[in-house]
Motif scaffolding. Structure first.
Motif, PDB file in Angstrom:
ATOM      1  N   ASN A 179       0.884  -1.370  -0.104  1.00 48.84           N
ATOM      2  CA  ASN A 179      -0.024  -0.062   0.099  1.00 48.84           C
ATOM      3  C   ASN A 179       0.970   1.192   0.045  1.00 48.84           C
ATOM      4  O   ASN A 179       0.395   2.419  -0.040  1.00 48.84           O
ATOM      5  N   ALA A 180       2.080   1.079  -0.094  1.00 48.81           N
ATOM      6  CA  ALA A 180       3.043   2.290  -0.211  1.00 48.81           C
ATOM      7  C   ALA A 180       3.305   2.928  -1.593  1.00 48.81           C
ATOM      8  O   ALA A 180       3.101   1.906  -2.345  1.00 48.81           O
ATOM      9  N   PRO A 181       3.521   3.930  -1.900  1.00 50.93           N
ATOM     10  CA  PRO A 181       4.125   4.179  -3.196  1.00 50.93           C
ATOM     11  C   PRO A 181       5.324   3.308  -3.887  1.00 50.93           C
ATOM     12  O   PRO A 181       5.983   3.281  -3.031  1.00 50.93           O
ATOM     13  N   THR A 219       0.661   2.679  -5.800  1.00 43.64           N
ATOM     14  CA  THR A 219       1.001   1.675  -5.097  1.00 43.64           C
ATOM     15  C   THR A 219       1.386   0.422  -5.976  1.00 43.64           C
ATOM     16  O   THR A 219       0.949  -0.006  -7.033  1.00 43.64           O
TER      17      THR A 219
END
Length: 434
Positions: free
Chosen positions: A169-171, A188
């Motif tokens: 869910n992080a870039p 993401t």
């Protein structure tokens, strides 16, 4: 020099597929290809290679003659599959697609006999081969998986997610510093896995022939061929230049370039080449009968979106990693329960997949739209948990974890995709209900 930009997505190019080209019956190539066809294939243009004619047959089984190739041997030795034939599988009938010239409905046995593009079909149930036919190739022959290979890329990413090396869910730019400051900011890993990025690199019949489109430039860069206006480009540079189309999560936009983003991500996190990572984490655990071939770009990036080749049984062994019978073909559980749970529990909506170009394509190939959506590089998941991934010229991988069932098939066909329709019919036939 071999000058064809590769098309590994499931999308059928209208120009390439328009009109079935006359071709030599595939059974005449079972024992090898004539020298004249080898020369014709090297001289073939884009349309000729992928329309399903003679050069397509040659390329599908001889990719390693045209591209750099990482060869992954069977490191644990073959783990043989038992055989328990179920001839009733061959009696299962489906309706042909509207593009087909074959009679409809048609049994699987009759389809494999009558379809000029059908090469091989296999069904594995509870770790045993229950149906296996090779109407137009030899069992030991290698054949390209085309886009059915895409789950190889998502599997490695899911392993890294499970180990805490990637936050889905992080870039993605947190892991790819050279992509910071580009339109990839905010996208993401989960978006990439589900082809929900909103980035403008979707594979369509139009994008394939537009020299300014990222989709075409991706394939040209993978072969080292010059773009009409930009010359020879590197794949990573092409992907960095992708423009934004819309906010992530709006619709399913199928793109082989997104699979290549997963390849680059895995290489960045592991500081290693993708083929070696896949060998270490996956294939070295598999008791394969032959070597797995991973075909590469000129600068060594694995084209995991489609350029993977093996024999049919080893293709099935990859699918078996997602079933309870994994221990019959592998020394270690590669696809964990956690990974399977993410595939099934994080699937998006039916509206999401149908909002893209390929939702309707998949429905036509499969004969219905009763699926939920795509998930983590798998094209379709059904409510019962079954999964399917298709590839150009009608390759296919179908896995039912609950039924412990795997179905794989090879074809050379762009003008009749009816071969896709049997897998779901087989799985829901009642033959495997307990």
């Amino acid at each position: 020099m071999f000058r064809i930009p590769f098309a590994a997505s499931l999308v059928v190019l209208a120009a390439a597929a328009a009109g079935a080209q006359e071709r030599t019956p595939l059974d005449q190539f079972v024992d090898g290809f004539p020298l004249a066809l080898e020369k014709e294939t090297r001289a073939a243009d884009y349309n000729e290679l992928f329309r399903g004619a003679d050069p397509s047959a040659y390329f599908n089984m001889r990719v390693s003659e045209f591209l750099p190739t990482a060869v992954l041997p069977s490191r644990v030795g073959p783990m043989p599959l038992a055989e328990n034939p179920m001839p009733q599988i061959g009696e299962i009938k489906v309706d042909m697609t509207s593009e087909s010239s074959l009679p409809s409905p048609l049994s699987l046995d009759a389809f494999l006999e009558q379809s000029p593009g059908a090469q091989a079909y296999m069904v594995v149930y509870k770790g045993e081969i229950v149906y296996e036919k090779y109407p137009r190739m030899r069992p030991e022959d290698h054949h390209v998986w085309m886009s059915s290979a895409k789950p190889t890329a998502s599997l490695l990413i899911d392993q890294l997610i499970s180990e805490g090396k990637i936050d889905q869910n992080a870039p993605v730019t947190d892991y790819l510093p050279d992509f910071k400051g580009t339109p990839w900011d905010g996208v993401t890993t989960k978006d990439i896995l589900d082809m929900a990025t909103g980035m403008d690199l979707e594979d369509t019949s139009e994008s394939r022939f537009d020299p300014d489109n990222i989709a075409r430039r991706v394939y040209e860069s993978e072969f080292g061929f010059p773009n009409e206006t930009r010359g020879v480009e590197k794949l990573r540079d092409v992907l960095r230049s992708t423009p934004k189309r819309e906010e992530p999560g709006q619709a399913f936009h199928y793109a082989s370039g997104l699979t290549q983003m997963l390849v680059i991500l895995a290489e960045e996190v592991e500081n290693d080449r993708w083929a070696q990572i896949f060998d270490r984490r996956v294939w070295s655990k598999v008791g394969a009968e032959g070597a797995l071939q991973i075909h590469l770009t000129p600068d060594g990036i694995a084209a995991a979106h489609g350029l993977v080749s093996s024999n049919l049984r080893d293709f099935a062994r990859f699918g078996m990693l997602y079933t309870p019978s994994w221990d019959k073909i592998a020394t270690e559980k590669v696809v964990t329960d956690e990974i399977l749970k993410r595939i099934h529990d994080e699937v998006r909506s039916h509206e999401f997949i149908m909002a893209g170009f390929d939702g309707a394509v998949f429905a036509d190939f499969l004969g219905s739209d009763d699926f939920i959506a795509n998930s983590r590089q798998w094209d379709v998941l059904w409510p019962d948990g079954d999964m399917w991934k298709g590839g150009l010229m009608t390759q296919g991988l179908y896995v039912s974890p609950d039924k412990d069932l795997v179905i794989v098939y090879f074809n050379v066909s762009n003008d009749d995709h009816s071969g896709h329709r049997y897998a779901r019919a087989i799985a829901t036939s009642g033959l495997f209900d307990e």
